[in-house]
Design a protein around this motif. Sequence first.
Motif, PDB file in Angstrom:
ATOM      1  N   VAL A 183     -21.277  -2.816  19.968  1.00 46.34           N
ATOM      2  CA  VAL A 183     -21.116  -4.185  20.909  1.00 46.34           C
ATOM      3  C   VAL A 183     -20.408  -4.971  20.185  1.00 46.34           C
ATOM      4  CG1 VAL A 183     -22.355  -6.040  22.209  1.00 46.34           C
ATOM      5  CG2 VAL A 183     -23.421  -3.751  22.083  1.00 46.34           C
ATOM      6  N   PRO A 184     -19.195  -5.544  20.627  1.00 45.87           N
ATOM      7  CA  PRO A 184     -18.497  -6.503  19.859  1.00 45.87           C
ATOM      8  C   PRO A 184     -19.210  -7.757  19.707  1.00 45.87           C
ATOM      9  CG  PRO A 184     -17.735  -6.597  21.967  1.00 45.87           C
ATOM     10  CD  PRO A 184     -18.689  -5.224  21.830  1.00 45.87           C
ATOM     11  N   HIS A 185     -18.721  -8.401  18.581  1.00 43.17           N
ATOM     12  CA  HIS A 185     -19.585  -9.781  18.227  1.00 43.17           C
ATOM     13  C   HIS A 185     -18.916 -10.613  19.278  1.00 43.17           C
ATOM     14  CE1 HIS A 185     -19.764 -13.844  16.446  1.00 43.17           C
ATOM     15  NE2 HIS A 185     -20.720 -13.121  15.507  1.00 43.17           N
ATOM     16  N   PRO A 186     -19.786 -11.431  19.859  1.00 42.35           N
ATOM     17  CA  PRO A 186     -19.593 -12.494  21.064  1.00 42.35           C
ATOM     18  C   PRO A 186     -18.319 -13.384  20.694  1.00 42.35           C
ATOM     19  CG  PRO A 186     -21.903 -12.725  20.469  1.00 42.35           C
ATOM     20  CD  PRO A 186     -21.313 -11.910  19.281  1.00 42.35           C
ATOM     21  N   THR A 209     -15.923  -2.413  14.184  1.00 43.17           N
ATOM     22  CA  THR A 209     -15.819  -2.998  13.071  1.00 43.17           C
ATOM     23  C   THR A 209     -15.739  -4.703  13.325  1.00 43.17           C
ATOM     24  OG1 THR A 209     -13.587  -3.032  12.976  1.00 43.17           O
ATOM     25  CG2 THR A 209     -14.664  -1.254  11.773  1.00 43.17           C
ATOM     26  N   THR A 210     -15.896  -5.623  12.286  1.00 50.21           N
ATOM     27  CA  THR A 210     -15.879  -7.170  12.601  1.00 50.21           C
ATOM     28  C   THR A 210     -14.807  -7.589  11.484  1.00 50.21           C
ATOM     29  OG1 THR A 210     -18.110  -6.913  13.048  1.00 50.21           O
ATOM     30  CG2 THR A 210     -17.090  -9.138  12.428  1.00 50.21           C
ATOM     31  N   GLY A 249      -4.785  -0.465  15.951  1.00 50.74           N
ATOM     32  CA  GLY A 249      -5.990   0.428  16.033  1.00 50.74           C
ATOM     33  C   GLY A 249      -7.305  -0.771  15.199  1.00 50.74           C
ATOM     34  N   SER A 250      -6.824  -1.607  14.441  1.00 54.52           N
ATOM     35  CA  SER A 250      -7.598  -2.286  13.792  1.00 54.52           C
ATOM     36  C   SER A 250      -8.517  -3.474  14.710  1.00 54.52           C
ATOM     37  CB  SER A 250      -7.018  -3.132  12.544  1.00 54.52           C
ATOM     38  OG  SER A 250      -6.761  -2.349  11.346  1.00 54.52           O
ATOM     39  N   LEU A 251      -7.386  -3.961  15.680  1.00 50.80           N
ATOM     40  CA  LEU A 251      -7.846  -5.047  16.546  1.00 50.80           C
ATOM     41  C   LEU A 251      -8.717  -4.107  17.531  1.00 50.80           C
ATOM     42  CD1 LEU A 251      -5.644  -6.744  15.345  1.00 50.80           C
ATOM     43  CD2 LEU A 251      -5.306  -7.622  17.686  1.00 50.80           C
TER      44      LEU A 251
END
Length: 71
Positions: free
Chosen positions: A3-6, A44-45, A34-36
Amino acid sequence: MPVPHPLIAELARARRDAGMSLKEMAYRLGYAPGSLSKWEAGDTTPNVDAATDYAAALGYRLTLTREGGAR
């Protein structure tokens, strides 16, 4: 499933609302698309500098606020 960081989820929503593609945002920030994609998927964060740059590219400023008032 990650889950992406809020914060990143909100920035991704703002990017889409602005009509900006992930590829365009990556180009503006100097990152690989790809990073975004990994940030927005929660795989990843980004570091604080990258998140700050992402926000700035959308006209936002990240700030730190202490809850409960000053001590």
